[in-house]
Design an enzyme around this catalytic site. Structure first.
Site, PDB file in Angstrom:
ATOM      1  N   GLY A  27     -34.227 -73.469  36.883  1.00 22.47           N
ATOM      2  CA  GLY A  27     -33.823 -74.680  36.161  1.00 22.47           C
ATOM      3  C   GLY A  27     -34.727 -75.848  36.531  1.00 22.47           C
ATOM      4  O   GLY A  27     -35.547 -75.751  37.459  1.00 22.47           O
ATOM      5  N   GLU A  74     -41.879 -75.647  33.501  1.00 20.72           N
ATOM      6  CA  GLU A  74     -41.361 -75.984  32.166  1.00 20.72           C
ATOM      7  C   GLU A  74     -41.699 -77.426  31.766  1.00 20.72           C
ATOM      8  O   GLU A  74     -41.026 -77.987  30.902  1.00 20.72           O
ATOM      9  CB  GLU A  74     -39.854 -75.773  32.101  1.00 20.72           C
ATOM     10  CG  GLU A  74     -39.381 -74.347  32.169  1.00 20.72           C
ATOM     11  CD  GLU A  74     -39.782 -73.476  30.997  1.00 20.72           C
ATOM     12  OE1 GLU A  74     -40.630 -73.889  30.181  1.00 20.72           O
ATOM     13  OE2 GLU A  74     -39.250 -72.363  30.923  1.00 20.72           O
TER      14      GLU A  74
END
Ligand SMILES: [Zn+2]
Length: 214
Positions: A27, A74
């Site tokens: 995450g 990301e």
């Protein structure tokens, strides 16, 4: 610079870990600090070890303008969301279990309860692309035109908000509703959703009236 934004990322990173919406170092979170810059969690560091100095600041071309740590892999996903949605101030990407189940089934979340309607009348599933790619960022941006919460196919959940608190609360709410949906699906019985007209009206009402904002 940008100490407040860095501190909030450190705090919400720990909360993300405690909430079980991620495992290990998975995450990532980010906060916009200006029109052209955002702070993002570093790559592969345990959330309970991240300090403010570990948080890099990136510009909208993906270059690190402050900090020595490598940004989350990301970062392209975060960057493209900020570029395409000027009102987005913060982004949380997590791998919660029940959204994960929907992501594997590639099942969008319909309007099921008023709690989720605080954020969205429908949570779409973006098309699959590998982690860290420009294509993944493009797929999520395209789905985000329908909803600020998006389930990423065979991957996880991403929520974009006006603050880190809003993005985080959105993730928790969508995951809770996804849990109810998966449990309801497992009964094999008919699932009733809220009609589109009612859902849109409830969303507007809740946004205007819920909570303590003046
Ligand atoms: Zn991920």
């Amino acid at each position: 610079m940008f100490e407040e934004a860095k501190r909030s990322l450190v705090e919400y990173g720990r909360r993300l870990l405690e909430s079980n919406m991620v495992g290990g170092t998975a995450g990532n979170l980010s906060v916009r600090v200006s029109e052209e810059l955002f702070a993002i969690t570093p790559s592969g560091m345990p959330y309970n070890e991240i300090e403010c100095d570990d948080v890099p600041i990136l510009d909208m071309t993906g270059h690190v303008v402050e900090g020595s740590r490598k940004p989350s892999i990301e970062f392209r996903l975060h960057l493209q969301i900020y570029k395409n949605f000027s009102d987005v101030q913060a982004i949380v990407h997590a791998h919660p279990i029940y959204c994960g189940v929907l992501s594997i089934l590639r099942l969008p979340l319909p309007a099921l309860n008023e709690t989720m309607l605080m954020y969205s009348v429908f949570v779409p599933v973006s098309e699959y692309a590998n982690s860290g790619t420009e294509q993944l960022a493009r797929n999520v941006v395209s789905a985000m035109r329908q909803s600020r919460a998006v389930i990423m196919a065979n991957h996880g959940l991403v929520c974009a908000g006006e603050s880190l608190k809003e993005a985080f609360d959105m993730c928790e709410t969508i995951e809770r509703t996804a849990k109810m949906y998966v449990l309801a699906l497992s009964t094999g019985k008919t699932i009733f959703t809220i009609d589109e007209k009612d859902a849109l009206e409830a969303m507007e009402f809740l946004r205007k009236n819920y909570g303590q904002r003046s």
